[in-house]
Design a protein around this motif. Structure first.
Motif, PDB file in Angstrom:
ATOM      1  N   GLN A  56      16.804   3.092 -41.935  1.00  0.00           N
ATOM      2  CA  GLN A  56      16.822   4.028 -40.814  1.00  0.00           C
ATOM      3  C   GLN A  56      16.636   3.281 -39.484  1.00  0.00           C
ATOM      4  OE1 GLN A  56      17.667   7.039 -40.695  1.00  0.00           O
ATOM      5  NE2 GLN A  56      17.076   8.189 -42.507  1.00  0.00           N
ATOM      6  N   CYS A  79      18.218  15.933 -37.169  1.00  0.00           N
ATOM      7  CA  CYS A  79      18.300  15.821 -38.624  1.00  0.00           C
ATOM      8  C   CYS A  79      18.760  17.168 -39.188  1.00  0.00           C
ATOM      9  CB  CYS A  79      16.946  15.446 -39.200  1.00  0.00           C
ATOM     10  SG  CYS A  79      16.333  13.842 -38.601  1.00  0.00           S
ATOM     11  N   ASP A 104      22.119  13.213 -37.821  1.00  0.00           N
ATOM     12  CA  ASP A 104      21.787  12.605 -39.111  1.00  0.00           C
ATOM     13  C   ASP A 104      21.817  13.714 -40.165  1.00  0.00           C
ATOM     14  OD1 ASP A 104      20.519  11.552 -41.326  1.00  0.00           O
ATOM     15  OD2 ASP A 104      18.741  10.849 -40.265  1.00  0.00           O
ATOM     16  N   ARG A 108      17.109  11.962 -32.499  1.00  0.00           N
ATOM     17  CA  ARG A 108      17.754  12.353 -33.757  1.00  0.00           C
ATOM     18  C   ARG A 108      17.795  13.863 -33.910  1.00  0.00           C
ATOM     19  NH1 ARG A 108      18.219   8.768 -38.793  1.00  0.00           N
ATOM     20  NH2 ARG A 108      17.877   6.702 -37.927  1.00  0.00           N
ATOM     21  N   ASP A 154      19.176   3.053 -36.227  1.00  0.00           N
ATOM     22  CA  ASP A 154      18.763   3.249 -34.832  1.00  0.00           C
ATOM     23  C   ASP A 154      19.294   2.128 -33.940  1.00  0.00           C
ATOM     24  OD1 ASP A 154      17.393   5.646 -35.063  1.00  0.00           O
ATOM     25  OD2 ASP A 154      15.469   4.687 -35.504  1.00  0.00           O
ATOM     26  N   MET A 192      21.590  11.186 -32.192  1.00  0.00           N
ATOM     27  CA  MET A 192      22.273  10.887 -33.448  1.00  0.00           C
ATOM     28  C   MET A 192      22.182  12.106 -34.355  1.00  0.00           C
ATOM     29  SD  MET A 192      21.329   8.217 -36.518  1.00  0.00           S
ATOM     30  CE  MET A 192      21.071   6.793 -35.480  1.00  0.00           C
TER      31      MET A 192
END
Length: 366
Positions: free
Chosen positions: A316, A140, A98, A138, A320, A96
C-alpha cells in the motif's frame, strides 16, 4: 478424480477464464475505447484484442499520457457522482480510488482490507498537522454480496459500515480518507465502478482463487492491481511484469508451513492494534464483532491475515509513492491495458475449440 485421471489424463485440461473487451471496454468505457482506437489507428483490436499490445509503444508519450489521464478523470467524476447519490458521501476525484469489489468471503480477505483501512485511519488520526500534508488521499470502495447463511461474511459487511461511519464523520481526517460500501453490487454497477478505479485489490490467500475474472476487467481498463500471487494474477504478472503491479503476501508453497505453525506465528504489532480497536468497541458493536475477531486470533488465522499484514502495508505504501508520480502511474496504467489481451474470452473459447472440442471457426452465414 485421480482414478479417472489415471485412465484418461488427456481429458483433464485447464483453461484460463476470460472477459470480453466488447463489454468491459467498448460498452462500459467508451472514452477509453475511442482513445485506444485513435492511438492504434484502427478499431480492429475490438475483434483482435492482442493488438492492444501496440499501446506499449506509446506508453511514455506525454500526449497519450495526458489524454489517458483525462479519460480516467472523467470516469472518476462519474463514479464520484454515483457514490454521492448512493451514499451521501462526497469524495474528491483527486484522491486515489482504491477498490475491492467481489463476493464477500474470508479467503478473498475483505477483512484484511478493512483492517488496513483502520490502520491508515489510526495513523492519520495520530499525525502532526505537517505530516498530514504528505498523506496521499484515498477513497476506499468495497462492494459485494454475502451468501444468506454466511454469518462471518455478513459481519465483515457490518464492520465495513461501522468503520465508514467513524472515518467519514471525523473532521481530523477529512478528505484524506473516505470509506464507502456499495450495496447490491452487480454487473451494471461494475460497469460504472471499474472504469473509475485507480487501484484494485485482489488479495486472496495464495492457493484459494481458482482464477478470478475481476482482475482482468480492471486490467483492461488500466487500473493498477494490488495483489497476491494467486489465481489469474500469476498469469497477469507474466504479461505485464511485477514492476507494473503491487505484489505482497505468502506464496502458495509457503502457506501450508505457515498454517502448521498456528499460534506460534505471531502477527505484527500493527495488526494486533487494529484488531484490538475492533474488539474494544472503538467502532461500536463490540459483542457483535467478537466472533469476527476470533477468526484471526490465537492460532485461528487460517487465511493468514496477520502474517501478510506487514507486506500488505508495504504494498500500500508503494502504491502511495507511485500515485504521487503521475507520469509513472499513467505509464503503468497504459501497460496494464496493453497487456490484457491474453485475458479476453475470445482466447478462452479459441482454446476450448482447438484443444477440447476439436472444432474450427466458420463464418457467420449472414
Amino acid at each position: 478424480m485421480n482414478d479417472f485421471y489415471e485412465l484418461w489424463p488427456q481429458r483433464f485440461q485447464y483453461k484460463t477464464n476470460g472477459v470480453t473487451q466488447r463489454r468491459w471496454i467498448v460498452v462500459s468505457n467508451p472514452n477509453l475505447c475511442a482513445l485506444i482506437s485513435k492511438w492504434l489507428g484502427t478499431e480492429a483490436w475490438i475483434r483482435n484484442v492482442d493488438l492492444l499490445a501496440g499501446l506499449q509503444e506509446f506508453a511514455s508519450n506525454p500526449d497519450l499520457q495526458q489524454e489517458w489521464k483525462m479519460v480516467r478523470k472523467v470516469n472518476k467524476m462519474r463514479l464520484a457522482e454515483y457514490i454521492e447519490a448512493m451514499s451521501g458521501v462526497k469524495v474528491s476525484v483527486d484522491a486515489m480510488f482504491d477498490v475491492q469489489i467481489k463476493r464477500i468471503h474470508q479467503y478473498k480477505r475483505q477483512l484484511l482490507n478493512i483492517l488496513g483501512i483502520i490502520h491508515r485511519y489510526d495513523c492519520i488520526k495520530n499525525m502532526e498537522k505537517s505530516d498530514k500534508m504528505k498523506v496521499v488521499p484515498r477513497v476506499c470502495i468495497v462492494g459485494g454480496k454475502a451468501a444468506p447463511g454466511y454469518e462471518i461474511a455478513k459481519k465483515i459487511i457490518k464492520l465495513c459500515h461501522a468503520v465508514a461511519e467513524k472515518i467519514n464523520n471525523d473532521d481530523d481526517v477529512g478528505d484524506l480518507l473516505k470509506l464507502v460500501f456499495i450495496p447490491d453490487y452487480n454487473v451494471s454497477v461494475a460497469e460504472l465502478v471499474i472504469p473509475g478505479s485507480d487501484l484494485s485489490q485482489h488479495i486472496s490467500t495464495a492457493g484459494h482463487e481458482a482464477s478470478g475474472t475481476g482482475s482482468m476487467k480492471f486490467l483492461m481498463n488500466g487500473c493498477l492491481l494490488l495483489a497476491t500471487a494467486d489465481g489469474s494474477t500469476v498469469e497477469i504478472i507474466e504479461e505485464i511484469g511485477a514492476d507494473n503491479m503491487f505484489l505482497f503476501g505468502a506464496k502458495v508453497n509457503e502457506v501450508p508451513t505457515l498454517r502448521d505453525k498456528g499460534a506460534a506465528l505471531k502477527p505484527p504489532l500493527q495488526f494486533a492494534r487494529v484488531v484490538r480497536m475492533v474488539q474494544d468497541g472503538y467502532f461500536g458493536f463490540k459483542d457483535y464483532f467478537k466472533s469476527l475477531c476470533d477468526t484471526v486470533e490465537d492460532g485461528s488465522d487460517f487465511y493468514l491475515l496477520g502474517h501478510d499484514f506487514s507486506s500488505y502495508l508495504e504494498a500500500q505504501a508503494a502504491a502511495d509513492r507511485a500515485f504521487v508520480d503521475q507520469e509513472k502511474w499513467t505509464k503503468m496504467s497504459i501497460h496494464s491495458t496493453a497487456g490484457s489481451g491474453r485475458f479476453s474470452s475470445d482466447r478462452t473459447i479459441e482454446d476450448y475449440a482447438e484443444k477440447t472440442w476439436g472444432i474450427k471457426p466458420c463464418k457467420c452465414p449472414f
